[in-house]
Design a protein around this motif. Structure first.
Motif, mmCIF file in Angstrom:
data_model
loop_
_atom_site.group_PDB
_atom_site.id
_atom_site.type_symbol
_atom_site.label_atom_id
_atom_site.label_comp_id
_atom_site.label_asym_id
_atom_site.label_seq_id
_atom_site.Cartn_x
_atom_site.Cartn_y
_atom_site.Cartn_z
ATOM 1 N N HIS A 90 2.243 -10.535 -5.953
ATOM 2 C CA HIS A 90 2.001 -10.337 -4.527
ATOM 3 C C HIS A 90 0.542 -9.951 -4.273
ATOM 4 O O HIS A 90 -0.074 -10.425 -3.313
ATOM 5 C CB HIS A 90 2.935 -9.257 -3.969
ATOM 6 N N GLU A 91 -0.008 -9.093 -5.144
ATOM 7 C CA GLU A 91 -1.409 -8.704 -4.983
ATOM 8 C C GLU A 91 -2.323 -9.914 -5.182
ATOM 9 O O GLU A 91 -3.273 -10.115 -4.421
ATOM 10 C CB GLU A 91 -1.766 -7.608 -6.002
ATOM 11 N N ARG A 150 4.508 -17.480 -2.824
ATOM 12 C CA ARG A 150 3.840 -17.872 -1.576
ATOM 13 C C ARG A 150 4.579 -19.031 -0.899
ATOM 14 O O ARG A 150 4.696 -19.080 0.326
ATOM 15 C CB ARG A 150 2.395 -18.285 -1.843
ATOM 16 N N SER A 187 0.808 -1.218 0.000
ATOM 17 C CA SER A 187 0.000 0.000 0.000
ATOM 18 C C SER A 187 0.839 1.265 0.000
ATOM 19 O O SER A 187 0.323 2.352 -0.253
ATOM 20 C CB SER A 187 -0.925 0.006 1.232
ATOM 21 N N GLN A 200 -2.265 -12.134 -2.294
ATOM 22 C CA GLN A 200 -2.709 -11.454 -1.066
ATOM 23 C C GLN A 200 -1.582 -11.383 -0.036
ATOM 24 O O GLN A 200 -1.778 -11.606 1.165
ATOM 25 C CB GLN A 200 -3.932 -12.160 -0.478
ATOM 26 N N PRO A 214 0.888 -8.968 1.927
ATOM 27 C CA PRO A 214 0.802 -7.532 2.257
ATOM 28 C C PRO A 214 2.082 -6.746 2.028
ATOM 29 O O PRO A 214 2.042 -5.536 1.835
ATOM 30 C CB PRO A 214 0.428 -7.542 3.744
#
Length: 541
Positions: free
Chosen positions: A80-81, A46, A21, A84, A86
């Motif tokens: 990464h988005e 992941r 973000s 999920q 962060p």
């Protein structure tokens, strides 16, 4: 620009784990990411973590929670988005906008070869920002020719660049097309198809576009010959203006025109100049146009089998070539006897190609004239004036008569139905009594007598279409009309009704017609006589 200032080693680097973000996504020169590959990458990150960190730079003025701008690693960021996750591992380095673009391009080229269209767009951006070919080549570790080709590809017409991105145009074809001026690229658009365009195909398209400037029959510094184009010496559509792209021509020392449309315009004007000059010098003597083609020779030109080039002056005339490699060249020629007679009479023999063109032109002009006349008639009949209404009635009456007759005469069965329904005069075995009138005029008179209004004429036209060919044994017109009506009740119980009608009119044992009146006059729908058939029927009864 000093490439040393772009050295990544000279910039301090920090390795940080940063929240997604907090990272602003600037423009990405990659236009798309493969969703299947992205899903695989997300799963890999992941389970095993991120091996190659993304690159970011600090924002001079943070905004809306963003502290960094992503420089390279858009695909890893998107993974990464998707997964999920962060946060993301990133190298942080201070960079200018130009340094960021350079880093992004180099990082992607070294890590995963991007699409050539994306490479071209990136190189085009760097070039527009002031970097020259040598600087871009040195920083990317590519040759100057590679950089020049990618920059040229970035300047392709949008249609061709889109085809390259969608793999409808091969890289070799794009490199070949990018060498040529925009006008040539636009002409090549007419050749696009559903198939992939390769390099050899493009080379075939542009084969006729280049012309050696050394062969031009006009001074290359003549700017007045074609003012819109100017002099050839200052024209950018020459191979010498793109030495890197046309290396093969540069090695041969050939400067070449790359725009056949401009070349042909100048050639045509030069030929007319030479003809005018020779006619002024010749006075009353003829000056002829000469062609090098036996077929499809230009209009008014003498074909090769009708003349012979000669060095003598007596008995010869001046000729100017209007096509081929010798275009605009002046020679003396000895003409064939029939050509000489044609010149004396003012009529030059046309080639077969010219005759074909003239024939086609006459046919097309005739067709165009018919269309103009038809349009005018149609719009005139559409008017609401009394004259237009009378015209519509006359036209409808003619159409109905033609429909009933089918170009010849009305068959007796259809004529009997006209008598039964519309009150036409009784017809004998040999047809109706036309009272001395030509048959067609008699039919038209009966049409107007029994259907004097547009509404009645329309009904009579429908009657004609549905009753056409009753006397023809193999005519399927009634079935066609029934199918067009689209009402299932029209054909419902058809066989039974047919059998009943047959037994009423014929004796089933002898197949002879019963002795009943040929015509039983009936009114279709009692109504106003001006709008429904029947008034004439009652009179006939």
């Amino acid at each position: 620009m000093n490439t040393q200032t772009l050295s990544q080693a000279a910039q301090p680097v920090t390795l940080l784990t940063i929240p997604l973000s907090a990272i602003y996504l600037a423009d990405n020169y990659r236009s798309s990411i493969d969703p299947v590959g992205l899903k695989s990458l997300a799963e890999s990150i992941r389970t095993g973590g991120l091996i190659q960190p993304v690159a970011v730079r600090p924002l001079a003025v943070p905004f809306e929670g963003y502290e960094y701008a992503l420089v390279a690693g858009f695909r890893r960021f998107a993974a990464h988005e998707l997964g999920q996750l962060p946060t993301i591992l990133a190298t942080v380095r201070d960079m200018t906008d130009q340094e960021a673009q350079m880093y992004r391009l180099v990082e992607n080229i070294l890590r995963e070869n991007p699409h050539p269209a994306d490479e071209a767009v990136a190189v085009g951006k760097l070039s527009r920002e002031g970097m020259n070919t040598e600087e871009i080549a040195a920083y990317l570790g590519q040759t100057a020719r590679w950089v020049t080709q990618r920059r040229a590809i970035s300047e392709l017409l949008p249609e061709w660049l889109t085809d390259l991105r969608q793999d409808k145009l091969t890289l070799g074809a794009a490199e070949e097309l990018s060498r040529w001026p925009e006008s040539v690229q636009r002409r090549c658009l007419d050749n696009r198809s559903q198939y992939v365009v390769n390099e050899s195909t493009v080379k075939n398209w542009v084969a006729r576009e280049k012309q050696a400037l050394s062969s031009a029959p006009w001074p290359l510094d003549d700017a007045a010959l074609y003012e819109n184009a100017g002099a050839c010496t200052g024209c950018p559509k020459r191979s010498s203006c793109s030495v890197m792209l046309f290396a093969e021509l540069a090695e041969e020392g050939k400067d070449t025109c790359l725009d056949s449309a401009c070349w042909n315009t100048k050639m045509g004007r030069r030929i007319e100049q030479v003809l005018a000059e020779q006619k002024e010098l010749a006075g009353e003597a003829p000056v002829v146009r000469l062609s090098t083609k036996y077929y499809e020779a230009p209009a008014g030109a003498v074909k090769p089998d009708k003349y012979e080039v000669s060095k003598r002056k007596k008995g010869t005339v001046v000729g100017v070539y209007v096509d081929g490699a010798s275009a605009a060249t002046v020679v003396r020629v000895l003409l064939a006897q029939e050509t000489t007679k044609a010149l004396e009479s003012g009529k030059v023999e046309l080639s077969q190609g010219e005759k074909n063109r003239e024939t086609r032109q006459k046919r097309l002009l005739k067709e165009a004239g018919k269309r103009v006349l038809a349009e005018r008639c149609y719009h005139a009949l559409q008017l609401s004036t009394d004259e237009a209404k009378q015209g519509r009635v006359r036209v409808l009456a003619k159409l109905v008569a033609e429909s009933l007759m089918q170009g010849r005469v009305i068959d007796l069965l259809t004529l009997a139905e006209l008598t039964r329904t519309w009150g036409w005069p009784l017809a004998g075995k040999n047809g109706p009594d036309t009272k001395g009138l030509p048959y067609r005029e008699w039919v038209e008179a009966q049409v107007l007598l029994t259907a004097p209004t547009e509404a009645l004429l329309t009904q009579l036209l429908l009657f004609s279409v549905t009753h056409r060919g009753l006397g023809s044994e193999w005519n399927d017109n009634q079935k066609t009309a029934a199918s067009l009506v689209g009402n299932p009740q029209v054909q419902e119980g058809l066989d039974e009704a047919t059998q009943a009608l047959f037994e009423r009119e014929y004796d089933p044992r002898t197949l002879r017609a019963r002795k009943v009146p040929l015509v039983e006059v009936t009114q279709l729908v009692p109504a106003d006589a001006d709008e429904q058939p029947g008034e004439q029927c009652a009179q006939a009864a």
